[in-house]
Design an enzyme around this catalytic site. Sequence first.
Site, short mmCIF file in Angstrom:
data_model
loop_
_atom_site.label_atom_id
_atom_site.label_comp_id
_atom_site.label_asym_id
_atom_site.label_seq_id
_atom_site.Cartn_x
_atom_site.Cartn_y
_atom_site.Cartn_z
N HIS A 140 -71.37 -25.26 43.96
CA HIS A 140 -70.89 -25.40 42.58
C HIS A 140 -71.01 -24.03 41.92
O HIS A 140 -72.08 -23.44 41.87
CB HIS A 140 -71.72 -26.42 41.80
CG HIS A 140 -71.25 -26.58 40.37
ND1 HIS A 140 -70.31 -27.53 40.01
CD2 HIS A 140 -71.55 -25.89 39.24
CE1 HIS A 140 -70.08 -27.43 38.71
NE2 HIS A 140 -70.81 -26.45 38.23
N CYS A 141 -69.89 -23.52 41.43
CA CYS A 141 -69.85 -22.19 40.81
C CYS A 141 -69.89 -22.34 39.28
O CYS A 141 -68.95 -22.88 38.69
CB CYS A 141 -68.60 -21.44 41.24
SG CYS A 141 -68.48 -19.77 40.54
N VAL A 142 -70.96 -21.84 38.67
CA VAL A 142 -71.07 -21.94 37.21
C VAL A 142 -70.09 -21.02 36.51
O VAL A 142 -69.71 -21.26 35.36
CB VAL A 142 -72.52 -21.63 36.75
CG1 VAL A 142 -73.50 -22.65 37.29
CG2 VAL A 142 -72.94 -20.21 37.18
#
Length: 302
Positions: A140-142
């Site tokens: 998951h890429c913030v």
Amino acid sequence: QVLSCVIPKELQRLTQKVLHRLFHTRSCLFVVLHIALQAAVYGEYTWEVFGYCWELEIPIPLLLLPFLLLPVNVGFFMLCSRADPGTITKSNHPSLIKIYAYDAVLFQKGIVCPTCNMEKPARSKHCGLCNICVHRFDHHCVWVNNCIGAFNTKYFFLYLFTLTAMAASIALITVAFFIQVVLLSNVMHASYIDDQGQEQSVEIFFLIQHFFLTFPRIVFMLGFVILLTLVLGAYCCFNLYLALTNQTSNEWYKSRRFGCSHHLPLQPGDRPVIYKNIYSNGIWMNLKEIFKPPTILGKKKR
């Protein structure tokens, strides 16, 4: 924990809430920070560096390169952020579960996601931030506020590559500007009087101090983009390695937990189990899988 004795409990609770909000809750905060940093760098580059370089007659195509890369990067950013990463639903679950085989080490058959109440396909993972199971889950890429999975990995890879190229091009042009300033001013052949009243020749340390005093914002921007280029460049190389070997960040991390030898910890009476990446099909096919994720129909044609 070390400072808990001296930090008030109210401040500890507030800090925990902020950290939970930042890293364990889906939020647009890092997207806003990403846009703000990009705007600050491009603002400084346009306002000062571009003007100085124009006067110093640095080649125009080189000066325009960061501006040409910007819309391309923004396009891949939007695609990566808005595209479906590979959400597993009850309608597409029967087809997605047949795409990848279970390796019986990292991915076991029959494991049910307690949240989605579906059997987990091989190479999938439930994302706690997005609250979905993702097909071929990477991470998951913030910074894009989205999961990276089977259907948007290509956009993430191109977004990362163009972002690195943008930082590198701005750093290169800024360094070229400072080199031109040094050459035209002939400052390296000059001298100065130190605090003791003695004449000293100009050295690198003095030159850096001079640039800090003369072009402070440009120097800070250059330091930031050089650091960004190094970090992003290393991350690009890591993602390229994952792509060439047909691994995800999730799989790489899980495989490292078993040690460099890839031997699983054994229980008494268990047979030795050796982890092997069964999803790699050669460099060309691995890259093709990134840009054209396999389907059931595609697998039947092989």
